[in-house]
Structures are given as structure tokens and as C-alpha cells.
Design a protein around this motif. Structure first.
Motif, mmCIF file in Angstrom:
data_model
loop_
_atom_site.group_PDB
_atom_site.id
_atom_site.type_symbol
_atom_site.label_atom_id
_atom_site.label_comp_id
_atom_site.label_asym_id
_atom_site.label_seq_id
_atom_site.Cartn_x
_atom_site.Cartn_y
_atom_site.Cartn_z
ATOM 1 N N PRO A 1 0.794 -1.236 0.000
ATOM 2 C CA PRO A 1 0.000 0.000 0.000
ATOM 3 C C PRO A 1 0.823 1.282 0.000
ATOM 4 C CG PRO A 1 -0.929 -1.584 1.534
ATOM 5 C CD PRO A 1 0.397 -2.135 1.108
ATOM 6 N N LEU A 2 2.123 1.179 0.273
ATOM 7 C CA LEU A 2 2.952 2.383 0.292
ATOM 8 C C LEU A 2 2.907 3.113 -1.046
ATOM 9 C CD1 LEU A 2 4.959 4.122 1.912
ATOM 10 C CD2 LEU A 2 6.791 2.718 0.950
ATOM 11 N N LEU A 3 2.779 2.382 -2.142
ATOM 12 C CA LEU A 3 2.749 3.028 -3.458
ATOM 13 C C LEU A 3 1.567 3.989 -3.571
ATOM 14 C CD1 LEU A 3 3.712 0.029 -5.773
ATOM 15 C CD2 LEU A 3 5.140 1.966 -5.102
ATOM 16 N N SER A 4 0.428 3.611 -2.988
ATOM 17 C CA SER A 4 -0.722 4.518 -3.000
ATOM 18 C C SER A 4 -0.485 5.729 -2.119
ATOM 19 C CB SER A 4 -1.985 3.784 -2.528
ATOM 20 O OG SER A 4 -2.377 2.799 -3.448
ATOM 21 N N HIS A 5 0.244 5.552 -1.025
ATOM 22 C CA HIS A 5 0.488 6.656 -0.108
ATOM 23 C C HIS A 5 1.578 7.605 -0.635
ATOM 24 C CE1 HIS A 5 -2.058 5.258 3.250
ATOM 25 N NE2 HIS A 5 -1.851 4.086 2.678
ATOM 26 N N LEU A 6 2.315 7.166 -1.642
ATOM 27 C CA LEU A 6 3.311 8.049 -2.242
ATOM 28 C C LEU A 6 2.688 9.034 -3.229
ATOM 29 C CD1 LEU A 6 6.338 5.618 -2.644
ATOM 30 C CD2 LEU A 6 6.044 7.475 -0.984
ATOM 31 N N THR A 7 1.363 9.121 -3.202
ATOM 32 C CA THR A 7 0.663 10.238 -3.846
ATOM 33 C C THR A 7 0.806 11.500 -2.999
ATOM 34 O OG1 THR A 7 -1.390 9.599 -2.751
ATOM 35 C CG2 THR A 7 -1.016 8.724 -4.968
ATOM 36 N N LEU A 8 1.411 11.367 -1.842
ATOM 37 C CA LEU A 8 1.703 12.504 -0.969
ATOM 38 C C LEU A 8 2.318 13.643 -1.779
ATOM 39 C CD1 LEU A 8 2.025 13.121 2.247
ATOM 40 C CD2 LEU A 8 4.427 12.702 1.772
ATOM 41 N N PRO A 9 1.810 14.884 -1.663
ATOM 42 C CA PRO A 9 2.347 15.987 -2.465
ATOM 43 C C PRO A 9 3.807 16.280 -2.135
ATOM 44 C CG PRO A 9 0.827 16.804 -0.795
ATOM 45 C CD PRO A 9 0.696 15.318 -0.798
ATOM 46 N N ILE A 10 4.614 16.376 -3.173
ATOM 47 C CA ILE A 10 6.024 16.736 -3.007
ATOM 48 C C ILE A 10 6.114 18.253 -2.866
ATOM 49 C CG2 ILE A 10 8.314 16.651 -4.044
ATOM 50 C CD1 ILE A 10 7.179 13.960 -3.030
ATOM 51 N N LEU A 11 6.926 18.704 -1.906
ATOM 52 C CA LEU A 11 6.995 20.121 -1.540
ATOM 53 C C LEU A 11 8.327 20.731 -1.973
ATOM 54 C CD1 LEU A 11 5.549 19.737 2.069
ATOM 55 C CD2 LEU A 11 4.297 20.235 -0.043
ATOM 56 N N PRO A 12 8.350 22.039 -2.258
ATOM 57 C CA PRO A 12 9.558 22.705 -2.764
ATOM 58 C C PRO A 12 10.589 22.969 -1.656
ATOM 59 C CG PRO A 12 7.779 24.295 -2.597
ATOM 60 C CD PRO A 12 7.192 22.963 -2.248
ATOM 61 N N ARG A 13 11.686 22.248 -1.716
ATOM 62 C CA ARG A 13 12.730 22.389 -0.693
ATOM 63 C C ARG A 13 13.299 23.801 -0.651
ATOM 64 N NH1 ARG A 13 18.736 20.944 -0.825
ATOM 65 N NH2 ARG A 13 18.387 21.069 -3.059
ATOM 66 N N HIS A 14 13.435 24.444 -1.822
ATOM 67 C CA HIS A 14 14.098 25.750 -1.858
ATOM 68 C C HIS A 14 13.286 26.848 -1.172
ATOM 69 C CE1 HIS A 14 11.385 25.907 -5.345
ATOM 70 N NE2 HIS A 14 11.527 27.228 -5.360
ATOM 71 N N LEU A 15 12.007 26.603 -0.930
ATOM 72 C CA LEU A 15 11.165 27.595 -0.261
ATOM 73 C C LEU A 15 10.853 27.251 1.186
ATOM 74 C CD1 LEU A 15 8.558 28.279 -3.116
ATOM 75 C CD2 LEU A 15 10.525 29.696 -2.473
ATOM 76 N N LEU A 16 11.151 26.006 1.605
ATOM 77 C CA LEU A 16 10.680 25.544 2.907
ATOM 78 C C LEU A 16 11.775 25.076 3.847
ATOM 79 C CD1 LEU A 16 7.659 23.460 1.549
ATOM 80 C CD2 LEU A 16 7.509 25.669 2.697
ATOM 81 N N THR A 17 13.019 25.153 3.436
ATOM 82 C CA THR A 17 14.111 24.615 4.246
ATOM 83 C C THR A 17 14.106 25.166 5.663
ATOM 84 O OG1 THR A 17 15.480 24.302 2.281
ATOM 85 C CG2 THR A 17 16.604 24.352 4.399
ATOM 86 N N ASP A 18 13.849 26.440 5.821
ATOM 87 C CA ASP A 18 13.921 27.071 7.138
ATOM 88 C C ASP A 18 12.564 27.196 7.822
ATOM 89 O OD1 ASP A 18 16.676 27.436 6.828
ATOM 90 O OD2 ASP A 18 16.373 29.325 5.736
ATOM 91 N N ARG A 19 11.563 26.502 7.309
ATOM 92 C CA ARG A 19 10.222 26.615 7.873
ATOM 93 C C ARG A 19 9.846 25.356 8.656
ATOM 94 N NH1 ARG A 19 6.307 30.326 5.860
ATOM 95 N NH2 ARG A 19 7.161 31.795 4.330
ATOM 96 N N ASP A 20 8.977 25.543 9.632
ATOM 97 C CA ASP A 20 8.368 24.436 10.355
ATOM 98 C C ASP A 20 7.172 23.965 9.532
ATOM 99 O OD1 ASP A 20 7.046 22.696 12.028
ATOM 100 O OD2 ASP A 20 6.812 24.119 13.686
ATOM 101 N N ILE A 21 7.328 22.842 8.837
ATOM 102 C CA ILE A 21 6.294 22.388 7.906
ATOM 103 C C ILE A 21 4.943 22.220 8.599
ATOM 104 C CG2 ILE A 21 5.589 20.499 6.379
ATOM 105 C CD1 ILE A 21 7.825 22.124 5.253
ATOM 106 N N GLY A 22 4.957 21.632 9.782
ATOM 107 C CA GLY A 22 3.709 21.363 10.484
ATOM 108 C C GLY A 22 2.920 22.595 10.849
ATOM 109 N N ASN A 23 3.587 23.754 10.951
ATOM 110 C CA ASN A 23 2.905 24.992 11.328
ATOM 111 C C ASN A 23 2.928 26.033 10.219
ATOM 112 O OD1 ASN A 23 2.187 24.305 14.088
ATOM 113 N ND2 ASN A 23 4.380 24.340 14.521
#
Length: 469
Positions: free
Chosen positions: A196-218
């Protein structure tokens, strides 16, 4: 223990054909089916047996291009003040995120995982190493190249969030390491094989260059609404609308629509009026509202679809409960004519289930139960379980205790209440008395799902937030 009994549509899709774009490319929308085009290939004629062979050419006709352009305006039932693409908390947030972002994988119309940002993948012989190769030329909406490091960043940050926050994150616990040997290769090492992991890898990929210094959860992703999906962020008016524009560099081809706009219509009545005057072209409304508008809006098509979820009858099997005995549970099930119940309470729009798999998906291979009940067999099971029917009585009893139970159901769902009443009627036909207790979900029903599980029977529902069917 849970007995599945129906998967009714909880919403109805209503669409007004667009004047500008009569055949929109709905394949770019997460809620739509795939459009298949059949192309006829020319055939060579066959000469008579005495004639010398005559060379012929096979001509493949060119497919007629689909119309391009036009805007689609979709109902947004509630505002999305805080965008969280991996944990959508409303239909609008789910749809918006599906257009803004892409995953390593995507789901086709049968809920089968297919490569998306990945061009393909390979699994090791033991299934514990998955190697993904990214497509070439991937870019974010802001033009920055999308590389394996973005996938690694996303998966590692997501694995750092509480797994309980969404089903998409829960299965990431099977990933023990993420490696990127090249800018276009992602290698996932797993703790064990887990399909089932293949179905869960529909998880949206996020832009590292904009989020490196951010707290993703907040992070509110309206502050950084940059993805790699078919549409890119254009503008948002809080409490009113969200507008997405076509992303011409989308890796599966530029969408045919110019824009998709989500406009707030917070009641079914407002949605219907907006469809009537053309301010909306597509709206989902509750099933109860859709019944009254079919055929009343000229030029509007009305249809429904089964949700990725189901209703169930839950038995409490704790010691001392009559339903701890499998024969009592089986007796109640045999007394119910499930297809007839579903037909009646959903006015023909529900589907009886043979398993918990989504109907029509690749996992759906168990036939639904047949029509009819078997009250004779149900009564025999109760007799064998030690619940006889006393002379002149209508309710079975044992050691002076009658066979009675309470059936809890949320009171704001008319279909569920009607189903509970029919279950109680079926129970009465075999000498079991069920008291239907409609209740508020937030203050009563939700408390039944946690210790001390204070119920005998519960008519609940399950919505599958993940892609695996």
C-alpha cells in the motif's frame, strides 16, 4: 467487529456545460474520470489470389485536438483559510491541493497507483528497496528545477510529523531511509515489504528551496503556494474565492483549461442558485439536496458517485454483551435483507458491499450479498445460542434477561436513521428488540469510539482518507 452494509453517495456532482469549453480536460482534475480517445487505424485492401501483391500504405489519422481555453468555476462549500496539502480537511482543500501539487505517484480511475513525478520505479527482489526515477525537465511553478532532493526533503519532513495527523503519513513509518544517488533518482529503504505504500506516495512533493527554514507542520501554504501540479496559484480573496491558472510546463501536458476558480457558496441553496444563473459550472451538494433539483435546472447535468467509504453496523463483543456470541451476530445479519435495505434508505443510489474494498476498484472482487433474508436460520441460531422465545412472548430471553440492545446512530443523517429503523424491524422479526437512539455526533456518538466503548450496537461510517482501496 464490524459488519459492512452500504456505500451510499454522500454528495452529488452537478455540472453546467461550459460555453467556452464544451469538452474540458477533466483528466487534470482530481475528482474526475479519465477521458479515453479511440483512434481508428487504416487497413490495407487484399488483392485476389492470382494478382501480384500490391504495396499499400497504412495511414494513421491524426486525432482531432480538444478545444483549448475557458474557465471552470467550482463550488467551495467553506473557505480554506489554512492550506495544508498533505492533510486536506475539506473537499475544497483536497481539490485545490490536488491541482497545485504532484506526488511521486498518482491514482488512476481504478485507484491503481501509477507513476507521476516519477517516470517509473523498480522494486528489489525482497520488496524492501524501491528505486524511483524522476521524469526529466521537471520544474516548480516558479521555474526552479524539481529534483530528487525535493522528494527526499518532503519525505523526511513528513516522517517527522505525528503519524496520527493523516492516513497519508501513517504508512511513511515503513520507510527507514531515503537516498538520492543522483538528482533524478530516489531510493527508499523499507523496514518490510508493504504494497500500500505506493498509493500513499501520492503525498504531495513540496519545494525544498522555499521551505528549508520553515516548520512544515505549522506553515500555512497560502504563504508559499508553489507546487508542480497542473495549475498554479494566481490569486485568493479570503472568504470568497481561490483562482488557479494553467501551468504550461506541467509534466503530463499543459491543461486545456485556462483557469479553475473555487467560489464560496456555503449552503446548498446558494450553490443551486449560482448554478442557475451561471456563476458556478460545477458544484457538489449533499445527497438530500440533489434529489429536489434533478431536472429543475435547464442545461445542468446531475449525477452522483460512491464515496471512498461505507456505513457499517458495529457490534460490541465485550464479555457480557449478547453480541459476544458469534451466533447472535450472525442471526441479526441473516435477518436483514441488505440489498432491499440499501435500495430503500438511499432511494436506489446506495450500493450493498461484499467487502470493505471500493466498488469498481482493482481490489473489488467479492460479490455483494444476495437479496433476501433467512429468518428461519436466524431463529435457529438464536435457539442454539441459548436465547429461546418464551411462550406467548415476542422477545427472547435467557435467565430472566431479555434479548434487548440499544442501536446508536447519528441523528443528522436521514439515511442512517432509516437504516437503523429497518435493522430494528428485522431484529424484531426474530425476537430481538433493538431501541434506535439517534444522537448528536460531536457530543454522543464520537464518545462511543473510545473507552469504555459504551454501546451494544453502533451504526457508523468510515471514510477512507488514503488512496489504497
Amino acid at each position: 467487529m464490524f459488519a459492512l452494509f452500504a456505500l451510499p453517495p454522500t454528495s452529488c456532482a452537478i455540472m453546467r456545460p461550459m460555453n467556452v469549453l464544451p469538452t474540458p480536460r477533466l483528466a487534470t482534475l482530481s475528482l474526475a474520470a479519465t477521458l479515453l480517445m479511440l483512434v481508428l487505424v487504416g487497413c490495407a485492401s487484399v488483392s485476389g489470389p492470382s494478382d501480384p501483391p500490391v504495396p499499400t500504405a497504412v495511414v494513421v489519422p491524426t486525432a482531432t485536438p480538444l478545444p483549448r481555453g475557458g474557465n471552470l468555476t467550482v463550488r467551495m462549500a467553506a473557505d480554506v483559510p489554512d492550506l495544508r496539502p498533505w492533510q486536506p480537511r475539506s473537499r475544497a482543500e483536497e481539490q485545490i491541493s490536488g491541482l497545485l501539487y504532484s506526488g511521486l505517484m498518482r491514482l488512476d480511475d481504478k485507484l491503481r497507483p501509477q507513476p507521476d513525478l516519477a517516470e517509473g520505479f523498480a522494486a528489489s527482489a525482497d520488496g524492501r528497496v524501491l528505486t524511483f526515477t524522476l521524469r526529466s525537465g521537471l520544474t516548480w511553478h516558479d521555474g526552479v528545477p524539481l529534483e530528487a532532493a525535493d522528494v527526499q526533503f518532503t519525505l523526511e519532513r513528513m516522517r517527522g510529523l505525528p503519524f496520527t495527523s493523516t492516513a497519508l503519513l501513517a504508512d511513511l513509518r515503513y520507510i527507514s531511509a531515503v537516498a538520492t544517488p543522483t538528482t533524478s533518482t530516489v531510493v527508499l529503504s523499507l523496514t518490510e515489504r508493504y504494497a500500500p505504500l505506493l498509493s500513499h506516495l501520492t503525498l504531495p512533493i513540496l519545494p525544498r528551496h522555499l521551505l528549508t527554514d520553515r516548520d512544515i507542520g505549522n506553515t500555512n501554504f497560502w504563504d508559499v503556494p508553489v507546487g508542480s501540479g497542473p495549475f498554479q496559484f494566481e490569486q485568493r480573496q479570503p472568504g470568497q474565492s481561490v483562482v488557479l491558472a494553467r501551468f504550461d510546463n506541467f509534466h503530463r501536458g499543459a491543461p486545456l483549461l485556462d483557469r479553475v476558480a473555487f467560489a464560496l457558496a456555503d449552503t446548498p441553496e446558494a450553490s443551486i442558485e449560482a448554478l442557475r444563473d451561471g456563476r458556478l459550472q460545477l458544484a457538489e451538494v449533499p445527497w438530500s439536496a440533489s434529489r429536489s433539483i434533478s431536472g429543475t435546472l435547464p442545461g445542468v447535468q446531475v449525477g452522483s458517485y460512491p464515496e471512498n467509504g461505507y456505513y457499517f453496523l458495529g457490534f460490541n463483543m465485550r464479555e457480557g454483551s449478547p453480541f459476544a456470541d458469534v451466533r447472535v451476530r450472525q442471526a441479526l445479519v441473516r435477518a436483514i435483507d441488505l440489498p432491499r435495505l440499501v435500495e430503500g434508505v438511499t432511494q436506489g443510489q446506495g450500493l450493498p458491499l461484499g467487502s470493505s474494498a471500493v466498488p469498481g476498484s482493482w481490489a473489488d472482487f467479492t460479490p455483494p450479498p444476495g437479496a433476501g433474508s433467512n429468518t428461519d436460520e436466524a431463529r435457529a441460531l438464536l435457539d442454539a445460542a441459548g436465547w429461546p422465545l418464551p411462550e406467548g412472548a415476542t422477545i427472547r430471553a435467557r435467565d430472566g434477561v431479555t434479548l434487548t440492545a440499544r442501536l446508536f446512530v447519528r441523528g443528522d443523517d436521514e439515511r442512517r436513521v432509516a437504516a437503523a429503523q429497518r435493522i430494528a424491524e428485522a431484529a424484531a422479526s426474530i425476537g430481538m428488540q433493538l431501541a434506535v437512539e439517534p444522537a448528536d455526533f460531536g457530543s454522543v456518538i464520537i464518545s462511543k469510539y473510545v473507552p469504555p466503548y459504551d454501546f451494544e450496537l453502533l451504526l457508523g461510517s468510515w471514510s477512507n482518507g488514503a488512496g489504497d482501496p
